[in-house]
Design an enzyme around this catalytic site. Structure first.
Site, short mmCIF file in Angstrom:
data_model
loop_
_atom_site.label_atom_id
_atom_site.label_comp_id
_atom_site.label_asym_id
_atom_site.label_seq_id
_atom_site.Cartn_x
_atom_site.Cartn_y
_atom_site.Cartn_z
N LYS A 77 0.82 -1.21 0.00
CA LYS A 77 0.00 0.00 0.00
C LYS A 77 0.86 1.26 0.00
O LYS A 77 1.95 1.30 0.60
CB LYS A 77 -0.92 -0.03 1.23
N SER A 152 -9.36 2.62 2.97
CA SER A 152 -8.37 3.26 2.12
C SER A 152 -7.42 2.27 1.42
O SER A 152 -6.65 2.67 0.55
CB SER A 152 -7.51 4.21 2.97
N SER A 176 -9.89 -0.01 7.14
CA SER A 176 -9.38 0.16 5.79
C SER A 176 -8.90 -1.12 5.13
O SER A 176 -8.73 -1.16 3.90
CB SER A 176 -8.24 1.18 5.78
#
Length: 450
Positions: A77, A152, A176
């Site tokens: 990520k 996210s 997330s």
């Protein structure tokens, strides 16, 4: 065999056995990413040394190294540092930031033989539940490109679901790495706070909330990743025992299909011999997820308020509003949010001490159109911007482990998730339980709405 359509643990086994080379896995993965990523926008930066990492894996195996993730392609990520790659947290502020070193989690994956394909998209500062950023634009759901994968950890979940990689690393400060997996039909584990070292990396807006999380297409790959990242293997749970709460005690309405799928999953667990009781969680007043949001707003204002004052247009409009709100908060406002966080922690941990494991829907709704910040309604009622996240942030404030596992689809084929929550430090038991429940829920869709 191809390294693309099998689990990470099978790819690693085949590479170690010499049935396929890490070089071939890398080449096939690069080709698939080039084919599938343009429609998804799940990968924002490709690792130019990806195929060279395959050569390193081959050399280490030839030298006798034991590599549990040998030749497994992974994504990281965009808020987790990967040495030498641009890591920007989805923000124009960090558009030129090259990570000076690996985060400890990335180092452990490399040491185990994983190969880093690149960096997965995320929202700005990982502080939004939709899937777009000012730096990289909209990330789309591979199940239906018109939909969001949520945020996210949007790119990580989307790429895993799309079959680009079998395993990715996300973060989770309020759900997330559970909600996006639920929206795309894969697995996402939020470990106990600090079980996996978080840095080195960016400063988090809210300390002691966010954790590093594996996302995978199969539950056994979550277990493998945790053995590498935290030295935690699954424990055999014996008879399945869970306590269920469809609304997590929050009063949040559910879309009807979410309730049907949740009930069908519980029925399947009971039919398989598991014990399911009803959980009652007595949240005190001012303990809803929104009551802790001032901590995020104040944290963002503290970190980026100066840059915002200089040029608010550099930020995602949603993040800009959060920073503006944070700058206007008083010390008393922040103190009250801290008290809400503490009440949240105490209440959930007391419930877990009573019940052991609590099951909820991961989200009260399925994925929504990619251009929208949030679904306009849930359960037939107008929805506030964070209602889709009603069942996840409490876990972060309590420091608990939780996992989202696929739990059928709604009536139009959008994936849904089942969340299992355990007490802090019970990660191994939770992983073992999730493996057993995943076996029960796999196969024909058990959702009554299908």
């Amino acid at each position: 065999m191809s390294g693309l359509d099998v689990p990470a643990h099978e790819t690693a086994r085949a590479v170690r056995a010499g049935e396929v080379t890490a070089r071939r896995v890398a080449a096939e993965t690069s080709a698939r990413a080039a084919d599938r990523n343009p429609a998804l926008n799940a990968i924002c930066t490709f690792n130019p040394a990806f195929e060279a990492e395959a050569e390193t894996v081959a050399q280490r195996l030839a030298a006798g190294a034991d590599l549990p993730l040998a030749g497994v392609p992974i994504l990281i990520k965009d808020n987790i540092w990967v040495k030498g790659l641009r890591i920007a947290a989805g923000s124009r502020l960090f558009a030129d930031h090259i990570a000076p070193e690996d985060a400890e989690s990335v180092r452990r994956l490399r040491e185990a033989g994983a190969m880093i394909l690149g960096v997965a998209t995320c929202t700005e500062f990982a502080c939004k539940g939709a899937a777009d950023s000012p730096l990289y634009g909209i990330t789309r759901n591979p199940v239906d490109l018109a939909l969001t994968p949520g945020g996210s950890s949007s790119g990580a979940a989307a790429a895993v679901a799309a079959g680009i990689v079998p395993l990715a690393l996300g973060t989770d400060a309020g759900g997330s790495s559970r909600r996006p997996p639920a929206h795309v039909g894969v697995y996402g584990l939020k470990p106990t706070l600090d079980l996996i070292p978080y840095g080195p990396g960016f400063t988090e807006p809210v300390p002691q909330i966010s954790v590093i999380c594996p996302i995978a297409r199969e539950m056994d790959d979550i277990a493998l990743a945790m053995s590498v990242l935290a030295g935690t293997g699954p424990e055999t749970p014996g008879r399945i025992r869970i306590a269920a709460s469809a609304d997590f005690g929050t009063g949040q309405p559910l879309d009807p299909d979410v309730g049907s799928c949740f009930d069908a999953a519980l029925a399947a667990i009971t039919t398989a011999g598991g014990a399911v009781e009803t959980a009652t969680i007595d949240w005190p007043p001012n303990t809803a997820g929104v009551d802790v949001l001032p901590l995020q707003y104040a944290g963002l204002a503290n970190l980026y308020g100066e840059e915002w004052r200089a040029d608010p247009q550099r930020f995602d409009p949603v993040i800009s509003d959060q920073i503006k709100t944070g700058l206007a908060l008083s010390g008393a406002d922040v103190s009250e949010a801290l008290q809400a966080s503490d009440r949240m922690r105490a209440t959930l941990n007391a419930a877990l001490a009573k019940y052991g494991v609590i099951a909820t829907p991961t989200t009260p709704c399925a994925a929504w159109p990619a251009e929208l910040l949030a679904p306009p309604e849930i359960g037939g009622r107008p929805a506030a911007p964070r209602d889709h996240a009603a069942f996840t942030s409490q876990v972060n404030h309590a420091g608990c482990p939780a996992i989202s596992i696929p739990c059928g689809h709604n009536s139009v084929g959008r994936p849904l998730g089942l969340q299992l929550i355990a007490a802090p430090g019970k990660d191994a038991a939770l992983i073992g339980l999730a493996q057993d429940i995943a076996l029960i829920l796999e196969g024909p869709d058990r959702c009554a709405s299908s």
